[in-house]
Write a protein that holds these residues in place. Structure first.
Motif, PDB file in Angstrom:
ATOM      1  N   THR A  77      37.226 -62.086 -18.543  1.00 20.82           N
ATOM      2  CA  THR A  77      35.947 -62.660 -18.137  1.00 20.82           C
ATOM      3  C   THR A  77      35.042 -61.514 -17.690  1.00 20.82           C
ATOM      4  N   PRO A  82      31.454 -66.360 -12.679  1.00 18.75           N
ATOM      5  CA  PRO A  82      32.325 -67.247 -13.464  1.00 18.75           C
ATOM      6  C   PRO A  82      32.297 -68.671 -12.920  1.00 18.75           C
ATOM      7  N   ASP A 127      34.379 -61.678 -22.445  1.00 16.25           N
ATOM      8  CA  ASP A 127      33.809 -63.022 -22.495  1.00 16.25           C
ATOM      9  C   ASP A 127      32.711 -63.121 -21.448  1.00 16.25           C
ATOM     10  N   TRP A 131      34.378 -68.850 -20.717  1.00 17.13           N
ATOM     11  CA  TRP A 131      35.412 -69.261 -19.775  1.00 17.13           C
ATOM     12  C   TRP A 131      34.893 -69.135 -18.352  1.00 17.13           C
ATOM     13  N   GLY A 132      35.771 -68.874 -17.420  1.00 18.67           N
ATOM     14  CA  GLY A 132      35.428 -68.775 -16.010  1.00 18.67           C
ATOM     15  C   GLY A 132      36.713 -68.664 -15.229  1.00 18.67           C
TER      16      GLY A 132
END
Length: 284
Positions: A77, A82, A127, A131-132
């Motif tokens: 990430t 996030p 990313d 996502w997170g």
């Protein structure tokens, strides 16, 4: 698979200064409800978090490897903020209302992507939007660090690769511990949802679950960490413990980041539902 890394990129990251070596954690996360329930697991995570800043230096950054982010290739990430991901269903609204607003660290993620290499020397992907922090990450981090004031990066897992590839990649993470990075693997040593018995007590488990958990616990206690990556050689026992093995893989990331004889302590050495091992450990 490359097993060493060039740490020069870390020198350019303001947030990652050389520090006393950080510990490594593997946390059996079990049910998402552990994040909000008043039970021994959540209390153990709270107690562990309280040791940081007193007995253990506070992390500058947390790198979490969760059972719940499976990808093609390996990704980090790399967003500033996030999102909190509620990747589950059928639970009370209180659980869906949970947020963990820890920041990310895009500069550190970029440095890690250059240092840690996949097979064929490909850098880790970055990313920036998809996502997170999934529940494998925030459900354990929120009780430990409720202020959410330590940046968090998640590392995904490429499930198409053999366990030894995950373990080899994990060995490259070791140097991060000397830069204030707390490495947290979040999964379960035994994870078979199909065999869960909701009313089972913590000291109740299937024979096959106990055997697999104790075998892996023996390897860990002996410092025989290399043996963990060969868990599938246990055949039907491994298949019962892990019909799919994404919950076992985070253990390989934690074990790969430590020395074979590094001091290790178990905690939460019991089961949820008879088929979910909550065995957890801290190294260092």
């Amino acid at each position: 698979m490359i097993t060493t890394l060039d740490t020069a990129a870390l020198d350019q990251v303001v947030s990652l200064k050389k520090t006393e070596r950080m510990p490594v954690l593997f946390l059996g996360h079990g049910s998402p409800m552990n994040a909000i329930g008043d039970n021994e697991y959540r209390r153990s995570w709270q107690a562990l978090g309280a040791r940081f800043g007193t007995e253990i230096p506070n992390p500058q950054l947390i790198l979490c490897i969760s059972a719940h982010w499976l990808t093609t290739g390996w990704w980090l990430t790399a967003m500033t903020q996030p999102k909190t991901i509620h990747d589950f269903g059928g639970f009370p609204q209180e659980l869906f209302d949970q947020q963990y607003p820890a920041l990310g660290d895009p500069a550190a993620a970029r440095a890690m992507s250059l240092m840690v290499r996949q097979r064929l020397s490909a850098p880790l992907g970055l990313d920036v939007s998809e996502w997170g922090l999934d529940h494998g990450a925030w459900s354990v981090l929120k009780p430990m660090f409720p202020e959410a004031d330590i940046p968090v990066i998640q590392l995904s897992m490429d499930y198409s690769h053999a366990p030894e590839d995950h373990y080899a990649l994990a060995k490259q993470l070791k140097a991060l511990r000397d830069r204030g990075v707390l490495i947290v693997g979040s999964g379960n040593i035994v994870h078979n949802l199909g065999q869960m018995q909701r009313g089972a007590q913590g000291n109740q488990a299937y024979d096959w679950a106990l055997e697999f958990d104790q075998t892996m616990g023996g390897y860990l206690q002996q410092g025989n960490l290399e043996a963990l990556q060969n868990f599938q050689k246990l055949g039907s026992l491994a298949k019962m413990a892990h019909p799919t093995h994404e919950h076992f893989l985070p253990l390989l990331y934690a074990a790969g980041a430590v020395e074979s004889r590094e001091p290790m302590r178990f905690f939460n050495t019991n089961f949820q539902g008879g088929s979910i091992s909550m065995r957890s450990m801290i190294w260092g």
